[in-house]
Every structure is written in structure tokens, then in C-alpha cells.
Design a protein around this motif. Structure first.
Motif, PDB file in Angstrom:
ATOM      1  N   VAL A 264       0.834  -1.203   0.000  1.00 46.87           N
ATOM      2  CA  VAL A 264       0.000   0.000   0.000  1.00 46.87           C
ATOM      3  C   VAL A 264       0.869   1.253   0.000  1.00 46.87           C
ATOM      4  O   VAL A 264       0.617   2.210  -0.744  1.00 46.87           O
ATOM      5  N   ALA A 265       1.924   1.244   0.806  1.00 39.55           N
ATOM      6  CA  ALA A 265       2.797   2.422   0.895  1.00 39.55           C
ATOM      7  C   ALA A 265       3.493   2.695  -0.430  1.00 39.55           C
ATOM      8  O   ALA A 265       3.612   3.861  -0.850  1.00 39.55           O
ATOM      9  N   ARG A 266       3.980   1.649  -1.103  1.00 41.70           N
ATOM     10  CA  ARG A 266       4.642   1.851  -2.392  1.00 41.70           C
ATOM     11  C   ARG A 266       3.675   2.430  -3.426  1.00 41.70           C
ATOM     12  O   ARG A 266       4.036   3.332  -4.194  1.00 41.70           O
ATOM     13  N   CYS A 267       2.464   1.894  -3.458  1.00 45.81           N
ATOM     14  CA  CYS A 267       1.481   2.393  -4.431  1.00 45.81           C
ATOM     15  C   CYS A 267       1.058   3.829  -4.114  1.00 45.81           C
ATOM     16  O   CYS A 267       0.817   4.631  -5.023  1.00 45.81           O
ATOM     17  N   ALA A 268       0.998   4.153  -2.815  1.00 47.34           N
ATOM     18  CA  ALA A 268       0.606   5.504  -2.411  1.00 47.34           C
ATOM     19  C   ALA A 268       1.661   6.537  -2.767  1.00 47.34           C
ATOM     20  O   ALA A 268       1.353   7.732  -2.863  1.00 47.34           O
ATOM     21  N   ARG A 269       2.906   6.114  -2.969  1.00 46.45           N
ATOM     22  CA  ARG A 269       3.927   7.063  -3.429  1.00 46.45           C
ATOM     23  C   ARG A 269       3.648   7.517  -4.862  1.00 46.45           C
ATOM     24  O   ARG A 269       4.105   8.579  -5.276  1.00 46.45           O
ATOM     25  N   ILE A 270       2.914   6.684  -5.595  1.00 41.97           N
ATOM     26  CA  ILE A 270       2.548   7.049  -6.964  1.00 41.97           C
ATOM     27  C   ILE A 270       1.224   7.801  -6.989  1.00 41.97           C
ATOM     28  O   ILE A 270       1.089   8.820  -7.662  1.00 41.97           O
ATOM     29  N   ARG A 271       0.236   7.290  -6.244  1.00 46.49           N
ATOM     30  CA  ARG A 271      -1.080   7.941  -6.132  1.00 46.49           C
ATOM     31  C   ARG A 271      -1.410   8.073  -4.650  1.00 46.49           C
ATOM     32  O   ARG A 271      -1.863   7.118  -4.023  1.00 46.49           O
ATOM     33  N   PRO A 272      -1.170   9.247  -4.060  1.00 47.30           N
ATOM     34  CA  PRO A 272      -1.327   9.421  -2.604  1.00 47.30           C
ATOM     35  C   PRO A 272      -2.705   9.051  -2.072  1.00 47.30           C
ATOM     36  O   PRO A 272      -2.825   8.632  -0.904  1.00 47.30           O
ATOM     37  N   GLU A 273      -3.734   9.174  -2.893  1.00 51.20           N
ATOM     38  CA  GLU A 273      -5.076   8.867  -2.406  1.00 51.20           C
ATOM     39  C   GLU A 273      -5.253   7.394  -2.059  1.00 51.20           C
ATOM     40  O   GLU A 273      -6.189   7.014  -1.341  1.00 51.20           O
ATOM     41  N   ILE A 274      -4.362   6.546  -2.547  1.00 49.18           N
ATOM     42  CA  ILE A 274      -4.446   5.115  -2.242  1.00 49.18           C
ATOM     43  C   ILE A 274      -4.201   4.862  -0.754  1.00 49.18           C
ATOM     44  O   ILE A 274      -4.738   3.900  -0.184  1.00 49.18           O
ATOM     45  N   ALA A 275      -3.427   5.712  -0.103  1.00 50.72           N
ATOM     46  CA  ALA A 275      -3.076   5.493   1.305  1.00 50.72           C
ATOM     47  C   ALA A 275      -4.311   5.375   2.189  1.00 50.72           C
ATOM     48  O   ALA A 275      -4.316   4.611   3.162  1.00 50.72           O
ATOM     49  N   GLY A 276      -5.355   6.122   1.873  1.00 51.42           N
ATOM     50  CA  GLY A 276      -6.555   6.106   2.707  1.00 51.42           C
ATOM     51  C   GLY A 276      -7.664   5.211   2.202  1.00 51.42           C
ATOM     52  O   GLY A 276      -8.764   5.210   2.770  1.00 51.42           O
ATOM     53  N   ALA A 277      -7.412   4.434   1.172  1.00 48.13           N
ATOM     54  CA  ALA A 277      -8.453   3.584   0.596  1.00 48.13           C
ATOM     55  C   ALA A 277      -8.776   2.417   1.536  1.00 48.13           C
ATOM     56  O   ALA A 277      -7.881   1.815   2.124  1.00 48.13           O
ATOM     57  N   ARG A 278     -10.053   2.106   1.656  1.00 48.70           N
ATOM     58  CA  ARG A 278     -10.481   1.008   2.526  1.00 48.70           C
ATOM     59  C   ARG A 278     -10.057  -0.327   1.931  1.00 48.70           C
ATOM     60  O   ARG A 278     -10.282  -0.591   0.750  1.00 48.70           O
ATOM     61  N   ILE A 279      -9.433  -1.162   2.753  1.00 57.03           N
ATOM     62  CA  ILE A 279      -8.972  -2.478   2.296  1.00 57.03           C
ATOM     63  C   ILE A 279     -10.152  -3.437   2.213  1.00 57.03           C
ATOM     64  O   ILE A 279     -10.933  -3.587   3.148  1.00 57.03           O
ATOM     65  N   LEU A 280     -10.275  -4.098   1.071  1.00 56.30           N
ATOM     66  CA  LEU A 280     -11.350  -5.056   0.829  1.00 56.30           C
ATOM     67  C   LEU A 280     -10.903  -6.495   1.036  1.00 56.30           C
ATOM     68  O   LEU A 280     -11.734  -7.373   1.307  1.00 56.30           O
ATOM     69  N   GLY A 281      -9.615  -6.755   0.873  1.00 57.81           N
ATOM     70  CA  GLY A 281      -9.147  -8.126   1.025  1.00 57.81           C
ATOM     71  C   GLY A 281      -7.709  -8.278   0.593  1.00 57.81           C
ATOM     72  O   GLY A 281      -7.062  -7.316   0.131  1.00 57.81           O
ATOM     73  N   HIS A 282      -7.206  -9.491   0.734  1.00 54.95           N
ATOM     74  CA  HIS A 282      -5.829  -9.826   0.375  1.00 54.95           C
ATOM     75  C   HIS A 282      -5.833 -11.100  -0.457  1.00 54.95           C
ATOM     76  O   HIS A 282      -6.685 -11.973  -0.281  1.00 54.95           O
ATOM     77  N   ARG A 283      -4.868 -11.216  -1.356  1.00 49.45           N
ATOM     78  CA  ARG A 283      -4.752 -12.399  -2.188  1.00 49.45           C
ATOM     79  C   ARG A 283      -3.287 -12.824  -2.275  1.00 49.45           C
ATOM     80  O   ARG A 283      -2.388 -11.975  -2.334  1.00 49.45           O
ATOM     81  N   VAL A 284      -3.071 -14.139  -2.322  1.00 40.61           N
ATOM     82  CA  VAL A 284      -1.728 -14.688  -2.515  1.00 40.61           C
ATOM     83  C   VAL A 284      -1.816 -15.797  -3.554  1.00 40.61           C
ATOM     84  O   VAL A 284      -2.728 -16.632  -3.512  1.00 40.61           O
ATOM     85  N   GLY A 285      -0.894 -15.800  -4.496  1.00 45.64           N
ATOM     86  CA  GLY A 285      -0.825 -16.847  -5.506  1.00 45.64           C
ATOM     87  C   GLY A 285       0.616 -17.230  -5.765  1.00 45.64           C
ATOM     88  O   GLY A 285       1.542 -16.447  -5.510  1.00 45.64           O
ATOM     89  N   LEU A 286       0.814 -18.448  -6.249  1.00 46.53           N
ATOM     90  CA  LEU A 286       2.163 -18.953  -6.547  1.00 46.53           C
ATOM     91  C   LEU A 286       2.312 -19.104  -8.055  1.00 46.53           C
ATOM     92  O   LEU A 286       1.696 -19.974  -8.674  1.00 46.53           O
ATOM     93  N   ARG A 287       3.134 -18.237  -8.650  1.00 47.37           N
ATOM     94  CA  ARG A 287       3.379 -18.321 -10.085  1.00 47.37           C
ATOM     95  C   ARG A 287       4.229 -19.553 -10.387  1.00 47.37           C
ATOM     96  O   ARG A 287       5.222 -19.797  -9.703  1.00 47.37           O
ATOM     97  N   PRO A 288       3.903 -20.309 -11.435  1.00 52.43           N
ATOM     98  CA  PRO A 288       4.665 -21.519 -11.756  1.00 52.43           C
ATOM     99  C   PRO A 288       5.846 -21.229 -12.673  1.00 52.43           C
ATOM    100  O   PRO A 288       5.779 -21.382 -13.896  1.00 52.43           O
ATOM    101  N   ALA A 289       6.967 -20.803 -12.081  1.00 55.17           N
ATOM    102  CA  ALA A 289       8.178 -20.535 -12.868  1.00 55.17           C
ATOM    103  C   ALA A 289       8.919 -21.848 -13.114  1.00 55.17           C
ATOM    104  O   ALA A 289       8.811 -22.797 -12.349  1.00 55.17           O
ATOM    105  N   ARG A 290       9.704 -21.866 -14.204  1.00 56.81           N
ATOM    106  CA  ARG A 290      10.411 -23.106 -14.549  1.00 56.81           C
ATOM    107  C   ARG A 290      11.770 -22.789 -15.160  1.00 56.81           C
ATOM    108  O   ARG A 290      11.884 -21.915 -16.030  1.00 56.81           O
ATOM    109  N   ALA A 291      12.787 -23.502 -14.716  1.00 61.29           N
ATOM    110  CA  ALA A 291      14.108 -23.395 -15.336  1.00 61.29           C
ATOM    111  C   ALA A 291      13.993 -23.812 -16.795  1.00 61.29           C
ATOM    112  O   ALA A 291      13.486 -24.885 -17.102  1.00 61.29           O
ATOM    113  N   GLY A 292      14.431 -22.939 -17.694  1.00 64.43           N
ATOM    114  CA  GLY A 292      14.296 -23.218 -19.119  1.00 64.43           C
ATOM    115  C   GLY A 292      13.031 -22.668 -19.729  1.00 64.43           C
ATOM    116  O   GLY A 292      12.859 -22.695 -20.946  1.00 64.43           O
ATOM    117  N   GLY A 293      12.125 -22.176 -18.897  1.00 60.05           N
ATOM    118  CA  GLY A 293      10.920 -21.533 -19.416  1.00 60.05           C
ATOM    119  C   GLY A 293       9.767 -22.490 -19.654  1.00 60.05           C
ATOM    120  O   GLY A 293       9.739 -23.618 -19.154  1.00 60.05           O
TER     121      GLY A 293
END
Length: 335
Positions: A264-293
Motif C-alpha cells: 500500500v505504501a509503495r502504491c501511495a507514493r505514486i497515487r497518494p489517495e491510495i493510502a486512505g483507501a479502505r482495504i477489501l481483502g488480500h490475495r496470494v498466488g504462486l506463479r509456476p516458474a520453470r528453469a528453461g521456461g
């Protein structure tokens, strides 16, 4: 999106047993659609509902990011871009919109040959780049509301005659699927570590924060491919998606409060209004990276069948989905 291709006629086409696609994320769904469009009898097996897959967590902005092999990525990405441009004509149904934004720390001359095929890219003057960045690139690109898009993909697949089944495949190997189809397509993402015994796969953890949109109508990214912290925000219907992380090898699916606050802090450095935005939720995902692509290749199965591997798309599965699906379909239909 080639909607006039023939509907699956139930006659197989890849052999009497038809095709089983394993994996219900964006890669599996697009591959299954391309196969049924070619007249094959296709069943898609997914452990999860499509809106609960890793793909559902994606941002998801079209842009080649953290994906190899470089020689193939451009073509796959452009093929997918053309499909998204068509789907953007019906954003409410497909979840695809064309939205303007800025890639900070990006120089046009530093991109691959694929960038020359894009219209509207513009190098920004230093005073046009938001935040503490000196260079940037303006673009109007597909931004995809993944829960809506994944539901549309499933509906499209079934409309064409495909069959969607909630089934879990255990491994290693695909014996269960091979017992029911002559051709099996492995679109299991990170699951291919066990199912395909591929030790080259590794997770790249991405954490996001969802907030009420305080009036942001364009996207922004500053993503160093070598860093484990990124900064981006994507305006999606009903929310603003803030990111993110790219933590190589991390597998914790629980949101970390300190990481969320830093996002949130990093994004608010670009758009300050983000700092006060109400949080709706959080998400986590695991990208499937592979050696060799990305791995798109076929190997024989016992009894004369065929196993087509199609995984390892890292952080750009949405970006290359349709182009890679075309390649996987070529391997199936050449069987």
C-alpha cells in the motif's frame, strides 16, 4: 476469437478416447477451447473451481513478464493480444478491457521485437512519469478481470461442446487420465512438479491487496524482473488491485500483514489517495516458474497414447495463454 470454428462433434478426432486436459486455470481453459474448436471431444479435469485457481489471483495486465524462452514469448504474446483485443468488445461478459497506463523504468528500445507490433506505445518525457522514476512507457493494453474471464472461458468451452469435471489427479504420472483418453494434456502449472516429476518448477509468490478504488482509472507498473518487490495498481470493476511481490521459492499462501502495508505504501507514493483507501481483502498466488521456461512438448504414453505437457508460464500465463494454446493444440492434432 475464431468463434466460427467447428463445434466438437463427439467423434474424438485424437483417437477413440478423445482428449483429457488436466488443469482448470487460464492455460488449461484456453487449450481446451482450442482443441474443441478443432472438432475434438474434450474433457477438462480441474481440482478447483475456475475462480479458485492460481489464475484467479492474477492482476492481470497483458505484458510479457518473467517468462522464457525469449525466442518464443513474443509470438505467443502477440497471438494472445489479438484475441484479447477482440474480447474487449464485450468487457462485461468477457472481463477484458483496453485500459491506458504507464510502465515505469521501461525503455521502448529495450524491449523485444514484439513491441514493434504494438500500436500506441510512447516513450514518456521525465516529467510525465509518475513517482520517483525518470523513464517510462505509456501504453493502452488489455486489463483482465480474471474471475469474470475465467467463468467466461469455462462457459465458452462448454458452449462449444466440451465437458468440465471437478477431478483431482494424483501423481506422479497421469495414469488415471490416460486410462480414459488417448491424449492427455498436462496444464497443471506448479502441480507438474509432482505430476510430471519436474524438479525445474519452482513457485514465485505474489501477494496483492484489494482496496476500494479512490478514483484511479489507469494502471501503473514498476516491476524489476530481478527484484522480489514490485509496485503496481490495476483498476478492476469494484476494486483497485495493488501489488506486489515476486518472492522466488516462497510457498506461504497466507497474506503477510507487513508485506501488505508495504505494498500500500509503495502504491501511495505514486497515487497518494491510495493510502486512505479502505482495504477489501488480500490475495496470494504462486506463479509456476520453470528453469528453461515454458514447456510445451509431447511424449508417448504406454499403449499408444500421447501426453502433451503445457506448463511453466511463470508470471505471464495470461499474456501468452492463447498463443501457447495454439502450439499445444498443434502437438495434439499432429498425433
Amino acid at each position: 476469437m475464431d468463434s466460427d470454428r467447428s463445434k466438437g462433434d463427439g467423434n474424438g478426432g485424437a483417437g477413440d478416447g478423445g482428449v483429457v486436459v488436466v488443469g482448470g486455470g487460464v492455460v488449461g481453459l484456453t487449450t481446451a477451447i482450442r482443441l474443441v474448436e478443432r472438432g475434438l471431444r474434450v474433457r477438462l479435469w480441474s481440482r478447483d473451481a475456475v475462480t479458485e485457481t492460481t489464475s484467479a489471483v492474477a492482476g492481470a495486465l497483458w505484458w510479457p513478464y518473467r517468462i522464457e524462452p525469449a525466442a518464443e514469448v513474443g509470438g505467443w504474446s502477440l497471438a494472445s493480444l489479438r484475441v484479447y483485443e477482440e474480447l474487449a468488445a464485450e468487457p462485461a461478459a468477457t472481463g477484458v478491457r483496453l485500459v491506458p497506463g504507464v510502465h515505469a523504468d521501461t525503455v521502448l528500445d529495450g524491449l523485444g521485437a514484439w513491441a514493434k507490433e504494438l500500436g500506441g506505445l510512447r516513450q514518456l518525457a521525465p516529467d510525465e512519469v509518475p513517482g520517483p522514476y525518470e523513464v517510462g512507457l505509456a501504453a493502452r493494453l488489455p486489463l483482465i478481470d480474471m474471475p469474470v474471464h475465467l467463468a467466461w472461458l469455462r462457459a465458452r468451452f462448454e458452449e462449444l461442446g466440451g465437458s468440465f469435471e471437478r477431478r483431482t489427479v494424483t501423481g506422479p504420472g497421469f495414469a488415471e487420465a490416460a486410462a480414459e483418453a488417448r491424449v492427455v494434456v498436462d496444464c497443471t502449472g506448479l502441480g507438474a512438479r509432482e505430476l510430471a516429476s519436474d524438479s525445474g518448477l519452482r513457485p514465485v509468490r505474489g501477494q496483492l491487496v484489494l482496496v476500494e478504488n479512490p478514483g484511479v482509472d489507469s494502471w501503473f507498473t514498476a516491476a524489476d524482473a530481478a527484484a522480489d518487490e514490485t509496485t503496481y495498481f490495476f483498476p478492476q470493476p469494484g476494486r483497485l488491485v495493488l501489488g506486489g511481490t515476486a518472492q522466488d521459492g516462497a510457498e506461504d499462501l497466507q497474506p503477510d500483514p507487513a508485506t501488505a502495508a508495504a505494498i500500500v505504501a509503495r502504491c501511495a507514493r505514486i497515487r497518494p489517495e491510495i493510502a486512505g483507501a479502505r482495504i477489501l481483502g488480500h490475495r496470494v498466488g504462486l506463479r509456476p516458474a520453470r528453469a528453461g521456461g515454458v514447456r510445451i512438448e509431447a511424449e508417448p504414453l504406454a499403449g499408444g497414447g500421447l501426453l502433451v505437457h503445457h506448463y511453466g508460464h511463470g508470471g505471464a500465463g495470461v499474456t501468452v495463454a492463447w498463443g501457447c494454446a495454439d502450439r499445444a493444440a498443434e502437438l495434439v492434432c499432429g498425433a
